[in-house]
Scaffold this active site. Sequence first.
Site, PDB file in Angstrom:
ATOM      1  N   ARG A 142       7.121  -9.661 -14.397  1.00  0.00           N
ATOM      2  CA  ARG A 142       8.172 -10.682 -13.910  1.00  0.00           C
ATOM      3  C   ARG A 142       8.699 -11.463 -15.003  1.00  0.00           C
ATOM      4  O   ARG A 142       9.819 -11.557 -15.237  1.00  0.00           O
ATOM      5  CB  ARG A 142       7.428 -11.452 -12.653  1.00  0.00           C
ATOM      6  CG  ARG A 142       7.351 -10.653 -11.622  1.00  0.00           C
ATOM      7  CD  ARG A 142       6.872 -11.566 -10.427  1.00  0.00           C
ATOM      8  NE  ARG A 142       6.951 -10.877  -9.166  1.00  0.00           N
ATOM      9  CZ  ARG A 142       5.998 -11.067  -7.873  1.00  0.00           C
ATOM     10  NH1 ARG A 142       4.727 -11.982  -8.436  1.00  0.00           N
ATOM     11  NH2 ARG A 142       6.232 -10.364  -7.270  1.00  0.00           N
TER      12      ARG A 142
ATOM     13  N   GLY B 249       0.769  -1.108   0.023  1.00  0.00           N
ATOM     14  CA  GLY B 249       0.133   0.154   0.000  1.00  0.00           C
ATOM     15  C   GLY B 249       0.839   1.320  -0.023  1.00  0.00           C
ATOM     16  O   GLY B 249       0.147   2.097  -0.794  1.00  0.00           O
TER      17      GLY B 249
ATOM     18  N   ARG C  90      -0.750 -18.427  -1.395  1.00  0.00           N
ATOM     19  CA  ARG C  90      -1.619 -17.173  -1.529  1.00  0.00           C
ATOM     20  C   ARG C  90      -2.952 -17.857  -1.161  1.00  0.00           C
ATOM     21  O   ARG C  90      -3.608 -17.154  -0.487  1.00  0.00           O
ATOM     22  CB  ARG C  90      -1.633 -16.555  -2.909  1.00  0.00           C
ATOM     23  CG  ARG C  90      -0.381 -15.948  -3.467  1.00  0.00           C
ATOM     24  CD  ARG C  90      -0.600 -15.331  -4.821  1.00  0.00           C
ATOM     25  NE  ARG C  90       0.664 -14.628  -5.103  1.00  0.00           N
ATOM     26  CZ  ARG C  90       1.292 -15.283  -5.976  1.00  0.00           C
ATOM     27  NH1 ARG C  90       1.185 -16.423  -6.467  1.00  0.00           N
ATOM     28  NH2 ARG C  90       2.418 -14.652  -6.716  1.00  0.00           N
TER      29      ARG C  90
ATOM     30  N   SER D 212      -5.173  -7.427  -2.220  1.00  0.00           N
ATOM     31  CA  SER D 212      -4.850  -8.428  -1.463  1.00  0.00           C
ATOM     32  C   SER D 212      -4.898 -10.040  -1.817  1.00  0.00           C
ATOM     33  O   SER D 212      -6.020 -10.236  -2.776  1.00  0.00           O
ATOM     34  CB  SER D 212      -5.950  -8.321  -0.151  1.00  0.00           C
ATOM     35  OG  SER D 212      -5.904  -7.132   0.317  1.00  0.00           O
ATOM     36  N   ASN D 213      -4.368 -10.870  -1.244  1.00  0.00           N
ATOM     37  CA  ASN D 213      -4.454 -12.319  -1.857  1.00  0.00           C
ATOM     38  C   ASN D 213      -5.066 -13.200  -0.842  1.00  0.00           C
ATOM     39  O   ASN D 213      -5.342 -12.955   0.165  1.00  0.00           O
ATOM     40  CB  ASN D 213      -2.902 -12.835  -1.932  1.00  0.00           C
ATOM     41  CG  ASN D 213      -2.541 -12.570  -3.248  1.00  0.00           C
ATOM     42  OD1 ASN D 213      -2.987 -12.695  -4.358  1.00  0.00           O
ATOM     43  ND2 ASN D 213      -0.983 -11.907  -3.154  1.00  0.00           N
TER      44      ASN D 213
HETATM   45  N1  APR Z   1      -8.062  -2.382   7.667  1.00  0.00           N
HETATM   46  C1  APR Z   1      -7.153  -1.691   7.399  1.00  0.00           C
HETATM   47  N2  APR Z   1      -5.841  -2.244   7.007  1.00  0.00           N
HETATM   48  C2  APR Z   1      -5.581  -3.425   7.647  1.00  0.00           C
HETATM   49  C3  APR Z   1      -6.558  -4.335   8.158  1.00  0.00           C
HETATM   50  C4  APR Z   1      -7.900  -3.659   8.181  1.00  0.00           C
HETATM   51  N3  APR Z   1      -8.813  -4.376   8.638  1.00  0.00           N
HETATM   52  N4  APR Z   1      -6.049  -5.392   8.432  1.00  0.00           N
HETATM   53  C5  APR Z   1      -4.774  -5.378   8.049  1.00  0.00           C
HETATM   54  N5  APR Z   1      -4.462  -4.024   7.686  1.00  0.00           N
HETATM   55  C6  APR Z   1      -2.908  -3.695   7.372  1.00  0.00           C
HETATM   56  C7  APR Z   1      -2.077  -3.980   8.224  1.00  0.00           C
HETATM   57  O1  APR Z   1      -2.153  -3.155   9.594  1.00  0.00           O
HETATM   58  C8  APR Z   1      -0.712  -3.811   7.402  1.00  0.00           C
HETATM   59  O2  APR Z   1      -0.335  -2.280   7.592  1.00  0.00           O
HETATM   60  O3  APR Z   1      -2.869  -4.036   6.072  1.00  0.00           O
HETATM   61  C9  APR Z   1      -1.125  -3.830   5.938  1.00  0.00           C
HETATM   62  C10 APR Z   1      -0.584  -4.982   5.144  1.00  0.00           C
HETATM   63  O4  APR Z   1       0.670  -4.833   4.846  1.00  0.00           O
HETATM   64  P1  APR Z   1       1.816  -5.836   5.015  1.00  0.00           P
HETATM   65  O5  APR Z   1       1.859  -6.602   6.206  1.00  0.00           O
HETATM   66  O6  APR Z   1       3.202  -5.071   4.860  1.00  0.00           O
HETATM   67  O7  APR Z   1       1.631  -6.571   3.742  1.00  0.00           O
HETATM   68  P2  APR Z   1       1.753  -6.313   2.357  1.00  0.00           P
HETATM   69  O8  APR Z   1       3.066  -7.057   1.885  1.00  0.00           O
HETATM   70  O9  APR Z   1       1.665  -4.854   2.109  1.00  0.00           O
HETATM   71  O10 APR Z   1       0.636  -7.246   1.538  1.00  0.00           O
HETATM   72  C11 APR Z   1      -0.572  -6.872   1.645  1.00  0.00           C
HETATM   73  O11 APR Z   1      -0.980  -7.428  -0.793  1.00  0.00           O
HETATM   74  O12 APR Z   1       0.183  -8.642  -2.236  1.00  0.00           O
HETATM   75  C12 APR Z   1      -0.789  -8.706  -1.257  1.00  0.00           C
HETATM   76  O13 APR Z   1      -0.407 -10.981  -0.437  1.00  0.00           O
HETATM   77  C13 APR Z   1      -0.325  -9.848  -0.030  1.00  0.00           C
HETATM   78  O14 APR Z   1      -2.395 -10.048   0.968  1.00  0.00           O
HETATM   79  C14 APR Z   1      -1.101  -9.268   0.937  1.00  0.00           C
HETATM   80  C15 APR Z   1      -1.634  -7.837   0.887  1.00  0.00           C
END
Ligand code: APR
Length: 310
Positions: free
Chosen positions: A151, A13, A88, A119-120
């Site tokens: 990729r 994000g 995933r 998201s996945n």
């Molecule tokens: N509302 C808002 N944000 C949320 C919620 C929610 N209900 N639940 C979780 N989050 C936030 C987390 O706090 C975190 O900051 O989503 C963010 C996810 O970030 P990362 O853990 O860094 O994950 P990221 O690598 O960004 O991947 C996110 O994208 O590519 C896909 O498979 C990956 O499903 C995953 C998603």
Amino acid sequence: MRKVTVVGAGNVGATCASVLAHKDIVKEVVLVDIVGNLARGKALDMWQQAPIDNYSTFLQGSDNYEDTAGSDIVVITAGVPRKPGMSRDDLISTNAKIVNLVTESILKHSENPIIIVVSNPLDVMTLAAYRTSKLDSSRVFGMAGILDTARYRAFLAEALQISPKDIQAMLLGGHGDTMVPLPRYTTVSGIPVTELLDRATIDKIAERTKVGGGELVQLMGTSAWYAPGAAAAQMVESIVRDEHRIFPCCVLLNGQYGLNDIFLGVPVKLGKNGIEQIIELKLQPDEMKMLQESAGHVRQVIEVYNGMAL
Ligand code: APR
């Protein structure tokens, strides 16, 4: 179009918001996370980058959906990423709840936004957002194909020792190991890649592409973010600028490719109204068989989703 919300201020994000701000094409990006201060801090940091990198897009972080009011486009990246050894699909129980909650919250404050899901497991999370939002299917779709083709293009560029800019490629199917790279539709400045590389090399690259996400999870202990974030931002750009670019995106199929009621990656035209056209390629029998297999796999995950008590 003036306002984009990115939900999830984690790796993907935050990268998406940053790439988008650098494009300088919207007035405001709102970064939302359940961890409000993470979103606020990252947005503030990116806004302080604006004078250095010369963009005017204002960035705001929040955990309050009121701040997302009137968003034209919403990118959903909220959820947990993969850890080594996970597919995933293993993320479904956690991420389905999050994606549904996020979609409901968004719709309370924005009337008819375009939603891009990241998201996945992507194909099923896009279906979840579509069902929950009740928006037209032209306005809810997923980001996977741009990343997967990127990729593939990067690996091909390396093998050919040429610029990745000159490689055009198409890829179909679910965002998983069953995705279907299409060498027949892959060109290097108009030259079919099949004239430049032998079959075995192309096959090897296609196989590496299919597990490209997993390779990064192994290296980093979590899933990738630079290319995924940039890919989502590229979709936003095509919509905001009404560019009508052709990208593989995860969209609802209603009869195309002989498939119904399933979100799957296919080439589409992306403009200000979202998905403006689904392009149906004339696949050869082996390509069609691989696409059907990929669809079969996605349907299994849909069954799991349908069986969940949400
Ligand atoms: N509302 C808002 N944000 C949320 C919620 C929610 N209900 N639940 C979780 N989050 C936030 C987390 O706090 C975190 O900051 O989503 C963010 C996810 O970030 P990362 O853990 O860094 O994950 P990221 O690598 O960004 O991947 C996110 O994208 O590519 C896909 O498979 C990956 O499903 C995953 C998603």
